[in-house]
Enzyme design. Structure first.
Site, PDB file in Angstrom:
ATOM      1  N   GLY A  40       0.821  -1.218   0.000  1.00  0.00           N
ATOM      2  CA  GLY A  40       0.000   0.000   0.000  1.00  0.00           C
ATOM      3  C   GLY A  40       0.853   1.266   0.000  1.00  0.00           C
ATOM      4  O   GLY A  40       1.969   1.276   0.515  1.00  0.00           O
ATOM      5  N   ARG A  66       1.203  -5.843  -4.948  1.00  0.00           N
ATOM      6  CA  ARG A  66       1.226  -6.731  -3.785  1.00  0.00           C
ATOM      7  C   ARG A  66       1.663  -8.166  -4.128  1.00  0.00           C
ATOM      8  O   ARG A  66       1.394  -9.089  -3.368  1.00  0.00           O
ATOM      9  CB  ARG A  66      -0.155  -6.770  -3.128  1.00  0.00           C
ATOM     10  CG  ARG A  66      -0.555  -5.486  -2.428  1.00  0.00           C
ATOM     11  CD  ARG A  66      -1.667  -5.731  -1.434  1.00  0.00           C
ATOM     12  NE  ARG A  66      -2.152  -4.502  -0.812  1.00  0.00           N
ATOM     13  CZ  ARG A  66      -1.571  -3.919   0.230  1.00  0.00           C
ATOM     14  NH1 ARG A  66      -0.506  -4.450   0.771  1.00  0.00           N
ATOM     15  NH2 ARG A  66      -2.074  -2.807   0.740  1.00  0.00           N
ATOM     16  N   ASP A  85       5.261  -7.759   5.398  1.00  0.00           N
ATOM     17  CA  ASP A  85       5.260  -8.868   4.448  1.00  0.00           C
ATOM     18  C   ASP A  85       6.315  -8.665   3.354  1.00  0.00           C
ATOM     19  O   ASP A  85       7.021  -9.602   2.986  1.00  0.00           O
ATOM     20  CB  ASP A  85       3.878  -9.028   3.793  1.00  0.00           C
ATOM     21  CG  ASP A  85       2.846  -9.591   4.773  1.00  0.00           C
ATOM     22  OD1 ASP A  85       3.234 -10.394   5.640  1.00  0.00           O
ATOM     23  OD2 ASP A  85       1.667  -9.217   4.672  1.00  0.00           O
ATOM     24  N   LYS A 117       8.191   0.712   5.453  1.00  0.00           N
ATOM     25  CA  LYS A 117       7.073   1.529   4.961  1.00  0.00           C
ATOM     26  C   LYS A 117       5.757   0.965   5.448  1.00  0.00           C
ATOM     27  O   LYS A 117       5.586  -0.255   5.447  1.00  0.00           O
ATOM     28  CB  LYS A 117       7.092   1.495   3.432  1.00  0.00           C
ATOM     29  CG  LYS A 117       5.890   2.079   2.754  1.00  0.00           C
ATOM     30  CD  LYS A 117       5.175   1.120   1.797  1.00  0.00           C
ATOM     31  CE  LYS A 117       4.458   0.008   2.494  1.00  0.00           C
ATOM     32  NZ  LYS A 117       3.509  -0.735   1.644  1.00  0.00           N
ATOM     33  N   THR A 118       4.848   1.751   5.893  1.00  0.00           N
ATOM     34  CA  THR A 118       3.432   1.437   6.049  1.00  0.00           C
ATOM     35  C   THR A 118       2.774   2.476   6.937  1.00  0.00           C
ATOM     36  O   THR A 118       3.305   2.815   8.009  1.00  0.00           O
ATOM     37  CB  THR A 118       3.115   0.025   6.604  1.00  0.00           C
ATOM     38  OG1 THR A 118       1.695  -0.091   6.707  1.00  0.00           O
ATOM     39  CG2 THR A 118       3.724  -0.293   7.960  1.00  0.00           C
ATOM     40  N   ASP A 132       0.313   1.897   8.540  1.00  0.00           N
ATOM     41  CA  ASP A 132      -0.284   1.170   9.670  1.00  0.00           C
ATOM     42  C   ASP A 132       0.524   1.303  10.960  1.00  0.00           C
ATOM     43  O   ASP A 132       0.006   1.058  12.044  1.00  0.00           O
ATOM     44  CB  ASP A 132      -0.418  -0.319   9.331  1.00  0.00           C
ATOM     45  CG  ASP A 132      -1.290  -0.559   8.110  1.00  0.00           C
ATOM     46  OD1 ASP A 132      -1.929   0.398   7.646  1.00  0.00           O
ATOM     47  OD2 ASP A 132      -1.323  -1.701   7.625  1.00  0.00           O
ATOM     48  N   LYS A 165     -26.637  16.457  16.249  1.00  0.00           N
ATOM     49  CA  LYS A 165     -27.711  15.512  15.908  1.00  0.00           C
ATOM     50  C   LYS A 165     -27.224  14.146  15.431  1.00  0.00           C
ATOM     51  O   LYS A 165     -28.039  13.248  15.250  1.00  0.00           O
ATOM     52  CB  LYS A 165     -28.653  16.125  14.876  1.00  0.00           C
ATOM     53  CG  LYS A 165     -28.009  16.457  13.540  1.00  0.00           C
ATOM     54  CD  LYS A 165     -29.072  16.986  12.565  1.00  0.00           C
ATOM     55  CE  LYS A 165     -28.456  17.292  11.220  1.00  0.00           C
ATOM     56  NZ  LYS A 165     -29.404  17.753  10.240  1.00  0.00           N
ATOM     57  N   TYR A 201      -7.780   5.633   2.311  1.00  0.00           N
ATOM     58  CA  TYR A 201      -7.131   6.079   1.083  1.00  0.00           C
ATOM     59  C   TYR A 201      -6.889   7.598   1.093  1.00  0.00           C
ATOM     60  O   TYR A 201      -5.995   8.081   0.410  1.00  0.00           O
ATOM     61  CB  TYR A 201      -7.975   5.650  -0.137  1.00  0.00           C
ATOM     62  CG  TYR A 201      -8.143   4.140  -0.153  1.00  0.00           C
ATOM     63  CD1 TYR A 201      -7.087   3.315  -0.543  1.00  0.00           C
ATOM     64  CD2 TYR A 201      -9.307   3.532   0.294  1.00  0.00           C
ATOM     65  CE1 TYR A 201      -7.210   1.935  -0.499  1.00  0.00           C
ATOM     66  CE2 TYR A 201      -9.441   2.149   0.338  1.00  0.00           C
ATOM     67  CZ  TYR A 201      -8.381   1.355  -0.060  1.00  0.00           C
ATOM     68  OH  TYR A 201      -8.483  -0.009  -0.009  1.00  0.00           O
TER      69      TYR A 201
HETATM   70  P1  FBP Z   1       0.659  -1.983   3.655  1.00  0.00           P
HETATM   71  O1  FBP Z   1       0.697  -2.888   4.838  1.00  0.00           O
HETATM   72  O2  FBP Z   1       1.036  -2.646   2.392  1.00  0.00           O
HETATM   73  O3  FBP Z   1       1.438  -0.727   3.888  1.00  0.00           O
HETATM   74  O4  FBP Z   1      -0.859  -1.555   3.453  1.00  0.00           O
HETATM   75  C1  FBP Z   1      -1.482  -0.565   4.170  1.00  0.00           C
HETATM   76  C2  FBP Z   1      -2.969  -0.537   3.938  1.00  0.00           C
HETATM   77  O5  FBP Z   1      -3.341   0.788   3.676  1.00  0.00           O
HETATM   78  C3  FBP Z   1      -3.776  -1.127   5.091  1.00  0.00           C
HETATM   79  O6  FBP Z   1      -3.989  -0.160   6.097  1.00  0.00           O
HETATM   80  C4  FBP Z   1      -5.038  -1.552   4.401  1.00  0.00           C
HETATM   81  O7  FBP Z   1      -5.694  -2.592   5.097  1.00  0.00           O
HETATM   82  C5  FBP Z   1      -4.542  -2.054   3.068  1.00  0.00           C
HETATM   83  O8  FBP Z   1      -3.362  -1.332   2.802  1.00  0.00           O
HETATM   84  C6  FBP Z   1      -5.525  -1.831   1.945  1.00  0.00           C
HETATM   85  O9  FBP Z   1      -5.054  -2.469   0.815  1.00  0.00           O
HETATM   86  P2  FBP Z   1      -5.390  -2.052  -0.674  1.00  0.00           P
HETATM   87  O10 FBP Z   1      -4.557  -0.853  -0.982  1.00  0.00           O
HETATM   88  O11 FBP Z   1      -4.950  -3.223  -1.466  1.00  0.00           O
HETATM   89  O12 FBP Z   1      -6.841  -1.738  -0.749  1.00  0.00           O
END
Ligand code: FBP
Length: 554
Positions: free
Chosen positions: A89, A153, A184, A210-211, A213, A250, A425
């Site tokens: 991602g 991926r 991964d 990178k991530t 998350d 509300k 996103y």
């Molecule tokens: P990475 O672990 O590859 O950095 O992905 C992050 C992420 O944004 C997660 O938070 C999310 O669950 C996933 O990618 C969504 O995947 P995709 O971009 O394939 O919809």
């Protein structure tokens, strides 16, 4: 290529101004790539299952961590071709990692070349690449996105893929690859490095953390890049919604936040904005909470606020929650095992529209009761294809809607109007904050320093991140030291250990000490947008998570 360049040239005033931003490097790297001194630490082990990891990575296991210092001898550099892959991602700052590699590589020897493999690991397997030139690189400095070469991926794991990768490198005379990815992808990097070592291929592999998350971290990797920017973007949006909720009075807003398994993003956003409810998946698992207990907990806060005349509020839901509710986890694990068998795959493919009754027939006991109690949309979402790494695609499961539907039933008759949101996103490709711009550039520059030092199977590490960039500590950590064994696709595999939220850690403690007050009072904080220019206290601020983890009070 010309199309890409043309599109990139349509830049906004902010992009133009950011183009001129000079990312900061740690002092230890500032003296130049030819003057580095390297200090070795003790031999490392693994994060768990040392015997298995040693057996699978006989070449890499036990390597020593390294740190770069200033004042090395000025060494002459031979010509070198390097390849780079963006994997998984998007995360803000990826372009600056590549800029850091590019600048270090050209500084070492202007004849050096950087090749970018297109569309993630598939690019290196299929031999699809571009050469990254100075002009092309300049279009992307300090910008968000991974569009410089794209990402993907594909899991690099078979010997056939490794052979093809080796062939691509041979064709381009590439002797080092940088894999910019999450847990991964860095696991893939370690496997590839071991393969090259075993086969005496003479190709080094270096990973970069990178991530968004935030779950690829440990003592040496203090943060994965992108977490800072993404959480700032989400917190701005949450702050805006808090203002709206507090103005209109509300709606209850249920906001699901990306982050896959770990709740770091939800926790950081909660610390930044102080909403009424935040669920932390790791706590749900530790307390062995059922879905019904989670609903009770939320309903209690909603009712107490209603008694004070407040029929509004904000709830943050981590994306991975569903996998952490023990009864759900059991169900998902059963489904993962079943969906991994060829027999079930074939049956499902031949039964379009009949997937749910077919799966129901395969489930027993509590799994069956729970599956039957879920709304149909959620049942279908639980059956969606796993990603190439065997993960349930939690971003596609609408937990926020599941909770609002169940709460509406529980609170029947009460005033309870909801809005649901999913932020993910929106933050992954934002222009990197100053922190991520500097951190990523340093990670990339440092990755080349590791290559130059002749290392392989290491991840680029830049530490001391709560201090000014000049004081950051650069070096490399053996990837095997971060690995353990986990079940994937129904089989035990070596993987980099995910860092989940520590329930005895300072960030969670600050949240849990305050959440009762935040639930009933309106303590909302509105962080506003990321600032790229202005006083350092607003432009260079790091995350609360990293500050609290490193013992600072915020
Ligand atoms: P990475 O672990 O590859 O950095 O992905 C992050 C992420 O944004 C997660 O938070 C999310 O669950 C996933 O990618 C969504 O995947 P995709 O971009 O394939 O919809």
């Amino acid at each position: 290529m010309s199309n890409t360049l043309e599109v990139q040239k349509q830049t906004s005033p902010l992009q133009k101004a950011r183009h001129d931003y000079n990312p900061k490097l740690p002092d230890s790297l500032k003296q130049g790539i030819k003057n580095l001194n390297i200090a070795e630490g003790e031999p490392t082990s693994s994060a768990g299952d040392a015997d298995d990891i040693k057996a699978m990575f006989p070449g890499l296991f036990g390597s020593k961590a390294v740190t770069f210092r200033q004042n090395g001898a000025n060494t002459e550099q031979k010509t070198l071709n390097v390849g780079v892959i963006l994997s998984g991602g998007q995360a803000p700052g990826g372009h600056n990692v590549i800029a850091g590699i590019f600048d270090a590589l050209k500084e070492a020897n202007p004849e050096n070349k950087l090749f970018g493999f297109l569309g993630g690991p598939a690019g290196i397997i299929d031999g699809k690449y571009i050469e990254i030139t100075g002009d092309y690189m300049d279009e992307f400095r300090n910008t968000g996105g991974f569009d410089i070469i794209g990402s993907g991926r594909t899991k690099l794991e078979t010997r056939e893929q490794f052979q093809k990768t080796r062939q691509t490198c041979k064709n381009l005379n590439v002797s080092a690859i940088v894999v910019i990815g999450g847990d991964d992808s860095n696991t893939n990097a370690a496997m590839l490095a071991e393969f090259f070592l075993e086969n005496k291929a003479g190709i080094q592999v270096i990973g970069v953390p990178k991530t968004i998350d935030g779950d690829l971290k440990n003592e040496q990797i203090e943060a994965s890049f992108g977490f800072d920017t993404a959480t700032k973007v989400y917190s701005e949006l949450i702050g805006n919604i808090l203002k709206d909720a507090n103005s209109a009075k509300k709606y209850w807003h249920f906001i699901k936040l990306m982050g896959r398994s770990a709740s770091h993003i939800a926790l950081e956003c909660a610390l930044k904005t102080r909403p009424n409810i935040t669920l932390i998946s790791e706590e749900v698992a530790q307390k062995d909470m059922s879905l019904a207990q989670i609903i009770d907990y939320m309903a209690d806060i909603i009712t107490k606020r209603a008694q004070k005349g407040k029929n509004f509020g904000i709830a943050l839901i981590p994306e991975g929650l569903i996998e952490f509710i023990p009864e759900m986890k059991h169900l998902i694990s059963t489904l993962n095992d079943k969906l991994a068998t060829e027999e079930v795959k074939t049956e499902l493919a031949s039964l379009p529209g009949q997937e749910i009754p077919y799966i129901k027939g395969l489930l027993e006991g509590k799994d069956s009761d729970l599956f039957n109690s879920l709304p149909r949309d959620i049942q279908l979402q639980l059956l969606l294809d796993r990603d190439p790494h065997g993960n349930v695609q939690v971003s596609k499961i609408e937990t926020e809607k599941l909770l609002t539907e169940m709460l509406a039933v529980k609170l029947k008759g009460a005033k309870f109007s909801t809005q649901t949101h999913f932020f993910g996103y929106e933050g992954r490709c934002a222009a990197p904050s100053n922190f991520d711009a500097d951190y990523c550039y340093s990670l990339g520059y440092n990755a080349f320093a590791l290559i130059q030092a002749g290392l392989s199977g290491f991840i680029s590490s830049v530490r001391n991140l709560t201090r000014p960039a000049e004081q950051w500590v650069a070096g490399g950590i053996p990837l095997t030291s971060m690995m353990n064994m986990e079940k994937r696709h129904g089989k035990m595999k070596p993987v980099i250990k995910k860092a989940l939220v520590e329930l005895n850690g300072a960030p969670f403690k600050k949240f849990s000490d305050n959440r009762a007050t935040w639930a009933l009072e309106d303590c909302y904080v509105y962080p506003g947008p990321i600032q790229y220019f202005g006083p350092s206290e607003v432009t260079d601020i790091t995350t609360e998570t990293i500050q609290l983890e490193r013992g600072l009070h915020v």
